[in-house]
Design a protein around this motif. Sequence first.
Motif, PDB file in Angstrom:
ATOM      1  N   GLN A 129       0.826  -1.201   0.000  1.00  0.00           N
ATOM      2  CA  GLN A 129       0.000   0.000   0.000  1.00  0.00           C
ATOM      3  C   GLN A 129       0.867   1.261   0.000  1.00  0.00           C
ATOM      4  O   GLN A 129       0.564   2.247  -0.689  1.00  0.00           O
ATOM      5  CB  GLN A 129      -0.926   0.002   1.220  1.00  0.00           C
ATOM      6  N   PHE A 130       1.942   1.191   0.777  1.00  0.00           N
ATOM      7  CA  PHE A 130       2.832   2.355   0.846  1.00  0.00           C
ATOM      8  C   PHE A 130       3.445   2.641  -0.517  1.00  0.00           C
ATOM      9  O   PHE A 130       3.521   3.807  -0.953  1.00  0.00           O
ATOM     10  CB  PHE A 130       3.944   2.104   1.873  1.00  0.00           C
ATOM     11  N   ASP A 131       3.888   1.596  -1.219  1.00  0.00           N
ATOM     12  CA  ASP A 131       4.480   1.793  -2.542  1.00  0.00           C
ATOM     13  C   ASP A 131       3.454   2.393  -3.503  1.00  0.00           C
ATOM     14  O   ASP A 131       3.778   3.305  -4.292  1.00  0.00           O
ATOM     15  CB  ASP A 131       4.987   0.454  -3.091  1.00  0.00           C
ATOM     16  N   GLU A 132       2.231   1.896  -3.441  1.00  0.00           N
ATOM     17  CA  GLU A 132       1.195   2.412  -4.339  1.00  0.00           C
ATOM     18  C   GLU A 132       0.840   3.853  -3.995  1.00  0.00           C
ATOM     19  O   GLU A 132       0.719   4.707  -4.891  1.00  0.00           O
ATOM     20  CB  GLU A 132      -0.064   1.541  -4.242  1.00  0.00           C
ATOM     21  N   GLU A 157       4.715   1.817  15.299  1.00  0.00           N
ATOM     22  CA  GLU A 157       4.248   2.828  16.254  1.00  0.00           C
ATOM     23  C   GLU A 157       4.727   4.212  15.839  1.00  0.00           C
ATOM     24  O   GLU A 157       3.966   5.201  15.894  1.00  0.00           O
ATOM     25  CB  GLU A 157       4.779   2.486  17.652  1.00  0.00           C
ATOM     26  N   PHE A 158       5.961   4.279  15.401  1.00  0.00           N
ATOM     27  CA  PHE A 158       6.523   5.564  14.952  1.00  0.00           C
ATOM     28  C   PHE A 158       5.791   6.075  13.721  1.00  0.00           C
ATOM     29  O   PHE A 158       5.481   7.267  13.593  1.00  0.00           O
ATOM     30  CB  PHE A 158       8.019   5.403  14.651  1.00  0.00           C
ATOM     31  N   ALA A 159       5.484   5.153  12.801  1.00  0.00           N
ATOM     32  CA  ALA A 159       4.819   5.555  11.557  1.00  0.00           C
ATOM     33  C   ALA A 159       3.395   6.027  11.790  1.00  0.00           C
ATOM     34  O   ALA A 159       2.900   6.895  11.054  1.00  0.00           O
ATOM     35  CB  ALA A 159       4.830   4.390  10.571  1.00  0.00           C
ATOM     36  N   THR A 160       2.737   5.499  12.803  1.00  0.00           N
ATOM     37  CA  THR A 160       1.317   5.816  13.016  1.00  0.00           C
ATOM     38  C   THR A 160       1.099   6.891  14.084  1.00  0.00           C
ATOM     39  O   THR A 160      -0.043   7.156  14.437  1.00  0.00           O
ATOM     40  CB  THR A 160       0.560   4.540  13.445  1.00  0.00           C
ATOM     41  N   GLN A 161       2.159   7.496  14.595  1.00  0.00           N
ATOM     42  CA  GLN A 161       1.969   8.531  15.612  1.00  0.00           C
ATOM     43  C   GLN A 161       1.210   9.713  15.011  1.00  0.00           C
ATOM     44  O   GLN A 161       1.376  10.051  13.838  1.00  0.00           O
ATOM     45  CB  GLN A 161       3.312   8.981  16.182  1.00  0.00           C
ATOM     46  N   GLU A 162       0.373  10.329  15.843  1.00  0.00           N
ATOM     47  CA  GLU A 162      -0.573  11.340  15.372  1.00  0.00           C
ATOM     48  C   GLU A 162       0.108  12.550  14.741  1.00  0.00           C
ATOM     49  O   GLU A 162      -0.346  13.092  13.734  1.00  0.00           O
ATOM     50  CB  GLU A 162      -1.449  11.804  16.541  1.00  0.00           C
ATOM     51  N   ASP A 163       1.201  13.018  15.313  1.00  0.00           N
ATOM     52  CA  ASP A 163       1.816  14.251  14.846  1.00  0.00           C
ATOM     53  C   ASP A 163       3.081  13.998  14.037  1.00  0.00           C
ATOM     54  O   ASP A 163       3.938  14.878  13.909  1.00  0.00           O
ATOM     55  CB  ASP A 163       2.157  15.148  16.042  1.00  0.00           C
ATOM     56  N   GLY A 164       3.179  12.807  13.463  1.00  0.00           N
ATOM     57  CA  GLY A 164       4.408  12.465  12.751  1.00  0.00           C
ATOM     58  C   GLY A 164       4.488  12.979  11.329  1.00  0.00           C
ATOM     59  O   GLY A 164       5.567  13.235  10.805  1.00  0.00           O
ATOM     60  N   GLY A 165       3.358  13.132  10.670  1.00  0.00           N
ATOM     61  CA  GLY A 165       3.372  13.562   9.293  1.00  0.00           C
ATOM     62  C   GLY A 165       3.830  12.466   8.345  1.00  0.00           C
ATOM     63  O   GLY A 165       4.102  11.337   8.745  1.00  0.00           O
ATOM     64  N   ASP A 166       3.916  12.813   7.048  1.00  0.00           N
ATOM     65  CA  ASP A 166       4.291  11.802   6.063  1.00  0.00           C
ATOM     66  C   ASP A 166       5.739  11.365   6.214  1.00  0.00           C
ATOM     67  O   ASP A 166       6.108  10.251   5.842  1.00  0.00           O
ATOM     68  CB  ASP A 166       4.029  12.317   4.649  1.00  0.00           C
ATOM     69  N   GLY A 186       2.533  20.648  -7.329  1.00  0.00           N
ATOM     70  CA  GLY A 186       3.679  21.393  -6.804  1.00  0.00           C
ATOM     71  C   GLY A 186       3.695  21.489  -5.302  1.00  0.00           C
ATOM     72  O   GLY A 186       4.503  22.225  -4.735  1.00  0.00           O
ATOM     73  N   GLU A 187       2.782  20.756  -4.617  1.00  0.00           N
ATOM     74  CA  GLU A 187       2.724  20.770  -3.151  1.00  0.00           C
ATOM     75  C   GLU A 187       3.179  19.412  -2.597  1.00  0.00           C
ATOM     76  O   GLU A 187       2.987  18.385  -3.213  1.00  0.00           O
ATOM     77  CB  GLU A 187       1.297  21.048  -2.680  1.00  0.00           C
ATOM     78  N   SER A 188       3.807  19.479  -1.400  1.00  0.00           N
ATOM     79  CA  SER A 188       4.253  18.231  -0.771  1.00  0.00           C
ATOM     80  C   SER A 188       3.057  17.474  -0.202  1.00  0.00           C
ATOM     81  O   SER A 188       2.068  18.083   0.193  1.00  0.00           O
ATOM     82  CB  SER A 188       5.257  18.528   0.353  1.00  0.00           C
ATOM     83  N   GLY A 189       3.174  16.161  -0.193  1.00  0.00           N
ATOM     84  CA  GLY A 189       2.083  15.315   0.272  1.00  0.00           C
ATOM     85  C   GLY A 189       1.892  15.395   1.772  1.00  0.00           C
ATOM     86  O   GLY A 189       2.789  15.795   2.509  1.00  0.00           O
ATOM     87  N   SER A 190       0.704  15.018   2.254  1.00  0.00           N
ATOM     88  CA  SER A 190       0.395  14.997   3.679  1.00  0.00           C
ATOM     89  C   SER A 190       0.226  13.557   4.152  1.00  0.00           C
ATOM     90  O   SER A 190       0.232  12.632   3.346  1.00  0.00           O
ATOM     91  CB  SER A 190      -0.908  15.770   3.946  1.00  0.00           C
ATOM     92  N   LYS A 191       0.033  13.405   5.451  1.00  0.00           N
ATOM     93  CA  LYS A 191      -0.113  12.068   6.019  1.00  0.00           C
ATOM     94  C   LYS A 191      -1.362  11.371   5.489  1.00  0.00           C
ATOM     95  O   LYS A 191      -1.434  10.150   5.449  1.00  0.00           O
ATOM     96  CB  LYS A 191      -0.173  12.171   7.537  1.00  0.00           C
ATOM     97  N   ALA A 192      -2.337  12.173   5.055  1.00  0.00           N
ATOM     98  CA  ALA A 192      -3.569  11.599   4.513  1.00  0.00           C
ATOM     99  C   ALA A 192      -3.311  10.818   3.240  1.00  0.00           C
ATOM    100  O   ALA A 192      -4.100   9.967   2.831  1.00  0.00           O
ATOM    101  CB  ALA A 192      -4.589  12.705   4.240  1.00  0.00           C
ATOM    102  N   SER A 193      -2.169  11.067   2.618  1.00  0.00           N
ATOM    103  CA  SER A 193      -1.833  10.365   1.384  1.00  0.00           C
ATOM    104  C   SER A 193      -1.542   8.887   1.638  1.00  0.00           C
ATOM    105  O   SER A 193      -1.552   8.090   0.702  1.00  0.00           O
ATOM    106  CB  SER A 193      -0.601  11.010   0.729  1.00  0.00           C
ATOM    107  N   TYR A 194      -1.266   8.540   2.901  1.00  0.00           N
ATOM    108  CA  TYR A 194      -0.914   7.151   3.251  1.00  0.00           C
ATOM    109  C   TYR A 194      -1.994   6.518   4.138  1.00  0.00           C
ATOM    110  O   TYR A 194      -1.714   5.758   5.042  1.00  0.00           O
ATOM    111  CB  TYR A 194       0.431   7.118   3.971  1.00  0.00           C
ATOM    112  N   LYS A 195      -3.226   6.849   3.806  1.00  0.00           N
ATOM    113  CA  LYS A 195      -4.353   6.385   4.616  1.00  0.00           C
ATOM    114  C   LYS A 195      -4.418   4.855   4.705  1.00  0.00           C
ATOM    115  O   LYS A 195      -4.543   4.276   5.779  1.00  0.00           O
ATOM    116  CB  LYS A 195      -5.652   6.941   4.029  1.00  0.00           C
TER     117      LYS A 195
END
Length: 376
Positions: A133-136, A316-325, A149-158
């Motif tokens: 999923q991450f690769d896709e 755990e690190f990847a799913t932390q709330e304030d971690g971002g993409d 032209g904008e950087s992606g957000s954490k929502a991109s890896y839902k």
Amino acid sequence: MGNQASKKPNNLSTELSSYEAACAADADLRSFDTTLQARTSHVINALAVGVEVRALSFDSLREVTECLLEMNQEVVKVILDCKRDIWKSQELFELVEEYFDNSLHTLDFCAALEKSLKRARDNQLLLLVALQQFDEESSSSSKSESESGESGSKASYKRTLEELRNFKEAGDPFTEEFYTRFQNVHKQQIQMLEKLQSKKRKLDKKLKSIHSWRKLSSIIFVASFAAVLICSVVAAAMAAPPVAAALAAATSIPLGSMGKWIDSLWRNYESAVKGQKELVGTMQVGSYVAIKDLETIRVMVDRLEVEMAAVEKAAEFATQEDGGDAAVKIGIEEIRKKLGGFMRNVEELGVQADVCSRDIRRARTVVLQRIIKQPN
């Protein structure tokens, strides 16, 4: 008839010669022989006095009775010291029962390990899906970034985050119950091995003291000879013939078969003890192998737990709330590094679980074959 009569003294002479040789080699037997000779001579002398006056006193009969009882007691003491165990002894039967019960418990543990490994493989699958999923989503996110032209957000890896949360919720495949079961079967196998080692030491001691059966053979033979001699003198004295005739009658009795019978008991005893020792040795090997297999499993589970902990920490690190993409990317990269070792350890542990189950079943089969082949 003449030939038969001529063989009897030879048989008796052979037995007595064997007894004399045994006395020369064994201090205990010499002591027994000295006591026996003294008692026998005392009784015969008392009887001879009664014959001279053509009467047997109650004192003479009491001497006979006491002597025979004392000789029998001497023989009983030796028999009790060298008592013969039979193949189907209660102690050995209980050990065999306990061995098979423990092996079944260990097989149950192996089945529980397989269930834990299945859960570990399910967790592994969740991680593989998360990486896919991450690769896709990374590909889609990169395309969106290039277009906008904008950087992606954490929502991109839902979907990636969803699979990682599923992995976290799945929990540790090796539960507290699993470790409790492991401790129980490991303890049972250790205790079983200790009991088998104790039993083997007892059997070794019995085999080392087998020579006491040779002593027992001699004691039974000579005690029987003395008893027959005394009883013959009593019978002769009651009829008031010369004592010499009674002694001659006693010495003509063929006692050679007595020694052969006792010797056959000794051989049966030795065979039974060796059979028990072989069975105990077989169970001992089975328990030892089971313990080593369990200890290997424990080491491999601990190693797998370390790998899983590292993967869980990355998730755990990847799913932390304030971690971002950025946190997602770092976490996924760490999972990708650790996943290979995690998968390898799961497979190796599965192989070891199969080895343990196979070893337990093979040992059970060998023990059963040993029991079937052993004579009663």
